[in-house]
Design an enzyme around this catalytic site. Sequence first.
Site, PDB file in Angstrom:
ATOM      1  N   ASP A  13       2.984 -30.080  -9.123  1.00 21.98           N
ATOM      2  CA  ASP A  13       1.786 -30.900  -9.067  1.00 21.98           C
ATOM      3  C   ASP A  13       2.184 -32.307  -8.620  1.00 21.98           C
ATOM      4  O   ASP A  13       3.371 -32.677  -8.699  1.00 21.98           O
ATOM      5  CB  ASP A  13       1.142 -30.929 -10.447  1.00 21.98           C
ATOM      6  CG  ASP A  13      -0.004 -31.914 -10.541  1.00 21.98           C
ATOM      7  OD1 ASP A  13      -0.970 -31.762  -9.768  1.00 21.98           O
ATOM      8  OD2 ASP A  13       0.079 -32.830 -11.373  1.00 21.98           O
ATOM      9  N   ASP A  15      -0.220 -35.750  -8.900  1.00 23.84           N
ATOM     10  CA  ASP A  15      -0.699 -36.818  -9.776  1.00 23.84           C
ATOM     11  C   ASP A  15      -0.302 -36.547 -11.221  1.00 23.84           C
ATOM     12  O   ASP A  15      -0.640 -35.513 -11.794  1.00 23.84           O
ATOM     13  CB  ASP A  15      -2.219 -36.950  -9.676  1.00 23.84           C
ATOM     14  CG  ASP A  15      -2.666 -37.498  -8.334  1.00 23.84           C
ATOM     15  OD1 ASP A  15      -2.120 -38.524  -7.916  1.00 23.84           O
ATOM     16  OD2 ASP A  15      -3.545 -36.892  -7.705  1.00 23.84           O
TER      17      ASP A  15
END
Length: 327
Positions: A13, A15
């Site tokens: 991922d 953020d």
Amino acid sequence: MSLIEQHDALLLDLDGTVWEGGRAIDGAVDFINSCGLPSVYVTNNASRAPEAVAEKLRGIGLKVETADVLTSAQAAVTLAGEHVPQGAKILVIGADSFRDLVTAAGYTVVASADDKPDAVLQGFDPSVDWAQLTEGALAIRQGAKYVASNLDSSLPTERGLAVGNGSLVAAIESATGVSPVSAGKPEPEMFGQAAKLVGAKRPLVVGDRLNTDIAGGNAAAMNTFHVLTGVSHEMELIEASKEYRPNFIGDSLSDMTRSAHELAPGAQGGFTARVDGHDVLVDNGDSTATSVQALRTVLEVVWSMGKAPRYIQPVSEKAESVIRGWS
């Protein structure tokens, strides 16, 4: 054997995991560049082209090619192919880069419901307004297939959590009574696509949000590693239902150099935890023990309970000192 040595790729991922508001999270770049595994950057953000995401990642020092990036917009285009024929007309709500991906895939992009599109694809972009949402709603009411890049209700920014694509999708759902099929996390298909990009057989999904990164990795039957650098913190882990529970928990990405046994829920750091009525009591703790060690100790106990405990009660002075900062 370390956790990193047990896997052949990282599905990362962005953020809250690799960066926060575009700023690299401490230690993330050095770890990723030196870990020795291929990495695929799996993001629900559909507002940037893969090339732009790769360029931004290189800007913080990561060794990244465009082919290492998989956005939810890309996943949505792939998913659309399961519902409409090649060359179909598609109305795109979102960024120009999203429209470019749809065109490159061989579809005809239209801007109005009057063009009778076969599908509506919706992804986040700050420019999305009432007019675009209305065209999408009209097309869907006429029978167009509805595909969303992702359903994240919020979007992390430097100022806090902003309105995400899921909140904009909710407006069309309310107007039409139609829910979209979603391509992005937590759907498992996106992780399958990411693993195929690097030919991974034993990928590790890494993220900071239980309801997207971890839930998606679990749904894809992949091992999941949760970092405490982003959205989901200690209390959310404690209260997590089964589908949101990661296999491993760490303070940061560099914890993956530790053994899998140490990173999994279980008693460690000299801490003990036991059920007392509706509460869990946490006792003992070595002088050098850490908060995340206490958390893993507690998780083994609370995840075996029928429901989340009422309170986590520290008994020892050491337990009190580390639990005080939990949120």
